[in-house]
Design a protein around this motif. Structure first.
Motif, PDB file in Angstrom:
ATOM      1  N   VAL A  41       0.834  -1.174  -0.167  1.00  0.00           N
ATOM      2  CA  VAL A  41      -0.034  -0.133   0.148  1.00  0.00           C
ATOM      3  C   VAL A  41       0.851   1.177  -0.180  1.00  0.00           C
ATOM      4  O   VAL A  41       2.014   1.277   0.821  1.00  0.00           O
ATOM      5  CB  VAL A  41      -0.955   0.009   1.421  1.00  0.00           C
ATOM      6  CG1 VAL A  41      -1.866   1.286   1.159  1.00  0.00           C
ATOM      7  CG2 VAL A  41      -1.684  -1.431   1.164  1.00  0.00           C
ATOM      8  N   SER A  42       0.432   2.174  -0.788  1.00  0.00           N
ATOM      9  CA  SER A  42       1.170   3.396  -0.882  1.00  0.00           C
ATOM     10  C   SER A  42       0.047   4.734  -1.495  1.00  0.00           C
ATOM     11  O   SER A  42      -0.755   4.350  -1.609  1.00  0.00           O
ATOM     12  CB  SER A  42       2.281   3.523  -1.690  1.00  0.00           C
ATOM     13  OG  SER A  42       2.064   3.130  -3.136  1.00  0.00           O
ATOM     14  N   GLY A  43       0.578   5.774  -1.320  1.00  0.00           N
ATOM     15  CA  GLY A  43      -0.085   6.980  -1.862  1.00  0.00           C
ATOM     16  C   GLY A  43      -1.490   7.013  -1.266  1.00  0.00           C
ATOM     17  O   GLY A  43      -1.500   7.020   0.059  1.00  0.00           O
ATOM     18  N   LEU A  80       1.291  -5.050   3.954  1.00  0.00           N
ATOM     19  CA  LEU A  80       0.008  -5.605   4.773  1.00  0.00           C
ATOM     20  C   LEU A  80      -0.087  -7.318   4.676  1.00  0.00           C
ATOM     21  O   LEU A  80       0.088  -7.559   3.555  1.00  0.00           O
ATOM     22  CB  LEU A  80      -1.461  -5.118   4.327  1.00  0.00           C
ATOM     23  CG  LEU A  80      -1.609  -3.548   4.647  1.00  0.00           C
ATOM     24  CD1 LEU A  80      -2.805  -3.309   4.012  1.00  0.00           C
ATOM     25  CD2 LEU A  80      -1.459  -3.205   6.064  1.00  0.00           C
ATOM     26  N   LEU A  81       0.016  -7.910   5.710  1.00  0.00           N
ATOM     27  CA  LEU A  81       0.029  -9.190   5.774  1.00  0.00           C
ATOM     28  C   LEU A  81      -1.522  -9.855   6.515  1.00  0.00           C
ATOM     29  O   LEU A  81      -1.441  -9.473   7.408  1.00  0.00           O
ATOM     30  CB  LEU A  81       1.249  -9.896   6.455  1.00  0.00           C
ATOM     31  CG  LEU A  81       2.349  -9.473   5.772  1.00  0.00           C
ATOM     32  CD1 LEU A  81       3.022  -8.610   6.919  1.00  0.00           C
ATOM     33  CD2 LEU A  81       3.258 -10.814   5.586  1.00  0.00           C
ATOM     34  N   GLY A  82      -2.331 -10.372   5.819  1.00  0.00           N
ATOM     35  CA  GLY A  82      -3.576 -10.894   6.448  1.00  0.00           C
ATOM     36  C   GLY A  82      -3.656 -12.471   6.297  1.00  0.00           C
ATOM     37  O   GLY A  82      -2.847 -13.035   5.368  1.00  0.00           O
ATOM     38  N   LYS A 150     -11.399  -2.864   4.727  1.00  0.00           N
ATOM     39  CA  LYS A 150     -11.908  -3.966   4.017  1.00  0.00           C
ATOM     40  C   LYS A 150     -11.010  -4.007   2.753  1.00  0.00           C
ATOM     41  O   LYS A 150     -11.180  -4.169   1.516  1.00  0.00           O
ATOM     42  CB  LYS A 150     -13.285  -3.988   3.436  1.00  0.00           C
ATOM     43  CG  LYS A 150     -14.355  -4.123   4.560  1.00  0.00           C
ATOM     44  CD  LYS A 150     -15.928  -3.982   4.360  1.00  0.00           C
ATOM     45  CE  LYS A 150     -16.771  -4.064   5.156  1.00  0.00           C
ATOM     46  NZ  LYS A 150     -16.374  -4.557   6.587  1.00  0.00           N
ATOM     47  N   LEU A 151      -9.653  -3.732   2.937  1.00  0.00           N
ATOM     48  CA  LEU A 151      -8.486  -3.880   1.885  1.00  0.00           C
ATOM     49  C   LEU A 151      -8.333  -5.386   1.487  1.00  0.00           C
ATOM     50  O   LEU A 151      -7.929  -5.639   0.378  1.00  0.00           O
ATOM     51  CB  LEU A 151      -7.448  -3.235   2.477  1.00  0.00           C
ATOM     52  CG  LEU A 151      -7.269  -1.640   2.707  1.00  0.00           C
ATOM     53  CD1 LEU A 151      -6.089  -1.234   3.147  1.00  0.00           C
ATOM     54  CD2 LEU A 151      -7.944  -1.183   1.541  1.00  0.00           C
ATOM     55  N   GLU A 155     -12.607 -13.324   3.715  1.00  0.00           N
ATOM     56  CA  GLU A 155     -12.234 -14.328   4.459  1.00  0.00           C
ATOM     57  C   GLU A 155     -10.951 -13.933   5.609  1.00  0.00           C
ATOM     58  O   GLU A 155     -10.741 -14.576   6.255  1.00  0.00           O
ATOM     59  CB  GLU A 155     -11.852 -15.320   3.705  1.00  0.00           C
ATOM     60  CG  GLU A 155     -12.868 -15.858   2.599  1.00  0.00           C
ATOM     61  CD  GLU A 155     -12.622 -14.952   1.291  1.00  0.00           C
ATOM     62  OE1 GLU A 155     -13.776 -14.911   0.612  1.00  0.00           O
ATOM     63  OE2 GLU A 155     -11.704 -14.474   0.930  1.00  0.00           O
ATOM     64  N   VAL A 156     -10.250 -13.033   5.209  1.00  0.00           N
ATOM     65  CA  VAL A 156      -9.112 -12.330   6.033  1.00  0.00           C
ATOM     66  C   VAL A 156      -9.635 -11.839   7.267  1.00  0.00           C
ATOM     67  O   VAL A 156     -10.455 -10.850   7.082  1.00  0.00           O
ATOM     68  CB  VAL A 156      -8.315 -11.395   5.135  1.00  0.00           C
ATOM     69  CG1 VAL A 156      -7.009 -10.729   6.271  1.00  0.00           C
ATOM     70  CG2 VAL A 156      -7.641 -12.278   4.096  1.00  0.00           C
ATOM     71  N   THR A 157      -9.157 -12.457   8.526  1.00  0.00           N
ATOM     72  CA  THR A 157      -9.799 -11.796   9.922  1.00  0.00           C
ATOM     73  C   THR A 157      -8.684 -11.481  10.695  1.00  0.00           C
ATOM     74  O   THR A 157      -9.183 -10.895  11.578  1.00  0.00           O
ATOM     75  CB  THR A 157     -10.742 -12.853  10.299  1.00  0.00           C
ATOM     76  OG1 THR A 157     -10.126 -14.334  10.657  1.00  0.00           O
ATOM     77  CG2 THR A 157     -11.779 -13.344   9.581  1.00  0.00           C
ATOM     78  N   ILE A 158      -7.478 -11.531  10.142  1.00  0.00           N
ATOM     79  CA  ILE A 158      -6.359 -11.021  11.075  1.00  0.00           C
ATOM     80  C   ILE A 158      -5.527 -10.457  10.298  1.00  0.00           C
ATOM     81  O   ILE A 158      -5.051 -11.123   9.178  1.00  0.00           O
ATOM     82  CB  ILE A 158      -5.919 -12.202  11.980  1.00  0.00           C
ATOM     83  CG1 ILE A 158      -6.841 -12.662  13.140  1.00  0.00           C
ATOM     84  CG2 ILE A 158      -4.741 -11.645  12.645  1.00  0.00           C
ATOM     85  CD1 ILE A 158      -6.151 -13.785  13.974  1.00  0.00           C
ATOM     86  N   ALA A 159      -4.820  -9.190  10.608  1.00  0.00           N
ATOM     87  CA  ALA A 159      -4.043  -8.713   9.781  1.00  0.00           C
ATOM     88  C   ALA A 159      -2.934  -7.959  10.501  1.00  0.00           C
ATOM     89  O   ALA A 159      -3.117  -7.397  11.734  1.00  0.00           O
ATOM     90  CB  ALA A 159      -4.537  -7.727   8.505  1.00  0.00           C
ATOM     91  N   TYR A 160      -1.729  -7.818   9.816  1.00  0.00           N
ATOM     92  CA  TYR A 160      -0.562  -6.784  10.532  1.00  0.00           C
ATOM     93  C   TYR A 160      -0.053  -5.903   9.590  1.00  0.00           C
ATOM     94  O   TYR A 160      -0.072  -6.326   8.335  1.00  0.00           O
ATOM     95  CB  TYR A 160       0.320  -7.676  11.537  1.00  0.00           C
ATOM     96  CG  TYR A 160       0.060  -8.225  12.707  1.00  0.00           C
ATOM     97  CD1 TYR A 160       0.449  -7.676  13.733  1.00  0.00           C
ATOM     98  CD2 TYR A 160      -0.617  -9.445  12.660  1.00  0.00           C
ATOM     99  CE1 TYR A 160       0.002  -8.227  15.093  1.00  0.00           C
ATOM    100  CE2 TYR A 160      -1.131 -10.007  13.977  1.00  0.00           C
ATOM    101  CZ  TYR A 160      -0.815  -9.485  14.910  1.00  0.00           C
ATOM    102  OH  TYR A 160      -1.159 -10.040  16.290  1.00  0.00           O
TER     103      TYR A 160
END
Length: 175
Positions: A41-43, A80-82, A150-151, A155-160
């Motif tokens: 992600v940028s900008g 971002l890792l989900g 919601k990026l 199904e992705v429920t955990i992200a760092y």
């Protein structure tokens, strides 16, 4: 041809971010099940992420979201890792607090093996940043904001997040 340090550093930063995605993807996963999603992600998208972090800080009273948003604003790119947290089917386990994977799934539990896989992927990606002398910091706060926006797929429920920077002094150190 002359390439300025700013241009070379930006290109290098983008290459390292790509390599971090590779490291996260190839990190070991329980039973070889790959439920990882990565985004760079940028900008404008990064600005939206930072704004959401500031909103969460105000709404929740958790000042570290605001502090981390300031750090994010100084980072040209954010990894971002989900994880799609699904029972992996490791037997016997029970680390989720349920007797088996079926019970975990029925009760909306979180598979500890799947979450552990995300942690290993984060560590692998962070190592790549370190090995290339790119300043970084693992952030729960930006991952939470990415989920709110919601990026990721539903199904992705955990992200760092791991914001990245190349500068004379790390923007993530004296926070």
């Amino acid at each position: 041809m002359i390439i300025t340090s700013q241009d070379a550093e930006q290109r290098g930063l983008e290459q390292v971010a790509d390599l971090m995605c590779v490291a996260a993807r190839t990190a070991p996963k329980a039973k070889g099940v790959d439920n990882l999603e990565t985004l760079l992600v940028s900008g404008e998208e990064k600005d939206r992420l930072s704004a959401e972090m500031r909103r969460i800080a105000v709404e929740s009273g958790m000042a570290f979201f605001d502090r981390d948003a300031g750090c994010l604003e100084k980072a040209p790119v954010v990894l971002l890792l989900g994880q799609k947290v699904k029972p992996i089917g490791v037997k016997p386990c029970g680390y989720c607090g349920h007797g088996d994977c079926a019970t975990c799934a029925q009760n909306g539990g979180n598979c500890a093996m799947s979450i552990g896989d995300l942690g290993i992927a984060i560590g692998s990606a962070a190592h790549v940043a370190s090995a290339h002398h790119v300043d970084s910091r693992v952030m729960f706060s930006a991952g939470r904001a990415a989920l709110n926006l919601k990026l990721f797929p539903a199904e992705v429920t955990i992200a760092y997040a791991i914001p990245l920077s190349v500068s004379g002094k790390s923007p993530f150190f004296d926070r």
